[in-house]
Write an enzyme that holds these catalytic residues in place. Sequence first.
Site, PDB file in Angstrom:
ATOM      1  N   TRP A  50       0.102 -13.817 -29.275  1.00  0.00           N
ATOM      2  CA  TRP A  50      -1.132 -13.513 -28.563  1.00  0.00           C
ATOM      3  C   TRP A  50      -1.870 -14.765 -28.110  1.00  0.00           C
ATOM      4  O   TRP A  50      -3.070 -14.738 -27.852  1.00  0.00           O
ATOM      5  CB  TRP A  50      -2.034 -12.636 -29.429  1.00  0.00           C
TER       6      TRP A  50
ATOM      7  N   HIS B 174      -8.714   4.135 -31.354  1.00  0.00           N
ATOM      8  CA  HIS B 174      -8.899   3.745 -29.962  1.00  0.00           C
ATOM      9  C   HIS B 174      -9.504   4.865 -29.119  1.00  0.00           C
ATOM     10  O   HIS B 174      -9.785   4.674 -27.948  1.00  0.00           O
ATOM     11  CB  HIS B 174      -7.579   3.265 -29.353  1.00  0.00           C
TER      12      HIS B 174
END
Length: 763
Positions: free
Chosen positions: A565, A698
């Site tokens: 990342w 989410h």
Amino acid sequence: MTNVISSNLGYPRIGKKREWKRALEGYWNKQLSEKELLEKTDAIRFANLKKQKEIGIDLVPVGDFTLYDHVLDTSAMFGVVPDRFNYDGGKVNLETYFAIARGTENAVASELTKWFNTNYHYIVPELENVTPTLTENPPLKFYKEAKEKLGIDGKPVILGPITYLKLSKGYEENDFSNVLQRFIPLYVQLLKELEQAGVSWVQIDEPILGTNLSKEVIQKAKQVYEQFHNAAPKLKLILQTYFEHIIHYEEIIEFPVQAIGLDFVHGESLELIKQFGFPEDKVLAAGIINGRNVWKADLEAKTDLLETIYQTVKNKQIIIQPSSSLLHVPVTKESEAQLDSNVKNGLSFANEKLDEIVTLTKGLQTGKQTIVQELARNNKELEQFNHSTHRNNEIVRKEVEALGITDAQRSLPFAERIQKQHEVLQLPLLPTTTIGSLPQTQEVRKTRTKWRQGTITEAEYEQFIRDNITKWIHIQEKIGLDVLVHGEFERTDMVEYFGEKLNGFGVTEFGWVQSYGSRCVKPPLIFGDVSFDTAMTVKESIFAQSLTDKPVKGMLTGPVTILNWSFVHDDVPRETVQNQIALALRKEIKALETSGIKIIQVDEPALREGLPLDEKKQKAYLDAAVYAFRLATSSVQVQTQIHTHMCYSEFQKIYDAIDGLDADVISIETSRSHGEIISAFEENTYEKEIGLGVYDIHSPRVPDKNEIKQNISRALKTIPTEQFWINPDCGLKTRSEDETVGALKAMIHAAREIREEQLTFQK
């Protein structure tokens, strides 16, 4: 050379300063109407197109823009809507579109998972009980708009049928051919309409061709493209691949298309065209500039590479382009005023990459001598970058070179150490916890900004963080969680935070990229050798633990995820950088343990993400990843419990690697995939402790107790009760306080009822 033109495969959607994100969230929060949302996002889309035209790109992509996800756009275009959303045909409206992505009070969202080996997440199409139909033709709409309003004769971008269906769920693998036949007429109709509108080039994305598909699927794919060619013979189709070389190269280059896009950054595309040649009746679309990283290209070397490719292509027709869509990189480095100037010299975001493509195109068209000034400037900036602080750290390099197998081994096997951990921790059956982060409210973000801008003091900011930790320790105790977290209020992002603390990293102000939906992340820059400087998480962890008698987890991001990342410069092998990060984390873990933290969680959500697409390369990657994780965590005492967390990936393929991490407890997402990941543990015997996430964080919806109980009960059919933990799917930073508290209360109530049932059964 008039047969050499420039192209782009896709442009960042989010806007220079995330205007796209704010528009979406304004609409979801009912601060913007649908009309206002579309006006704002249209403005961003038109600005993106104009910028590419101004830079000088010949083939500007249209239809690559989205209001959430390009795979979801394809589903909406074909009316692929799950039954639970009560879709009755016709064009999919925004309410249904966002419901599929985010869920509603009465319907869970569709599965979210990684787009190949990137940190972008797509909405998985659900084909069960679906009769696909062409509800509209967005590529045609976007093409016409670009031509009429901006004078751009664009290149429509379409997700190809092989990739779309291979990424879908809701049908058996042996039924692929039948399902494919239901979609082919829709693609044919779409392409015919584009042909009738006068479209010249169409880009059909098939990144799935970089994976190990069967020869039967390749044969089916060839038949599909024959149908496309016969239906719309005037269209020039670019069969676009990326992220890896084409596995079945010899077969695929014979597909009846006018151009084939190859990735010359990842994989062995150059070796393939040298060995097997390239068809004389096709144009080669050469992905020469890295679309997934942010480092300035060495234009001298790229020019030489292009010359080699050009000499290999018999018809001398080449399209020069990025290796993939630029949605994986920030928009421009122009706004980066705070970065070290030498580091900034080494950067190239989307706009700068397009400049590089235009320069390379000019060099191949008119000769290397016409871009001498550009090459000289490029060389000077690269030289300045190479003199950046921390670029070369011989101490840490020697430390990595000296590593061996024993440096990555715990002192006792799991079966022996887990008993000692149970004695120390004294946790109940089915212990409950969260994954780490707690709501990052607007107040938290504003206060952090004030601190960064210097309008509040360090002491005031630290007190604010302590106040939030105190508040949420008390909330967690009141709710009844067994293992607590401090909430990570001091962290902007689980990777960027460590990038700000470790040597060899840099961070940007506006280097945002889309991760999923409106969620954007700002990957740090790894431009040099990585080394530990000072403790990064100890202060907050010690303070949180001082407020409660319950264990508080120390929270770290693992070496594989930090690497995957981040934007990592490619002049040092990734495995070496990964081990450098692991050594730095090893020192942080020791500091936490010395300070009395008994549970340390080292998250690896990106372990699966970095898996190479070519199966031949996967074992080496996984072996290196497992070693790095164990290197970071293996020096702890027997009584210290190591946790890890993974989310939103297909874990079946890496089950052995998960086991090999030798973490005492692992938590894995399962609710967003509707429990399907449990099958991996039905087929294997997992002996360590595990939490399969029991609700989806989410989605803004708050699940009820019975829904969570159902998820727990299914997992307990496979995982022994004594090994099972109860936790959400992922961190809670994106949720509001009310959503977080409501969902955790439901989770605790469900856990208590299941616990009582299990204890009663055991008696």
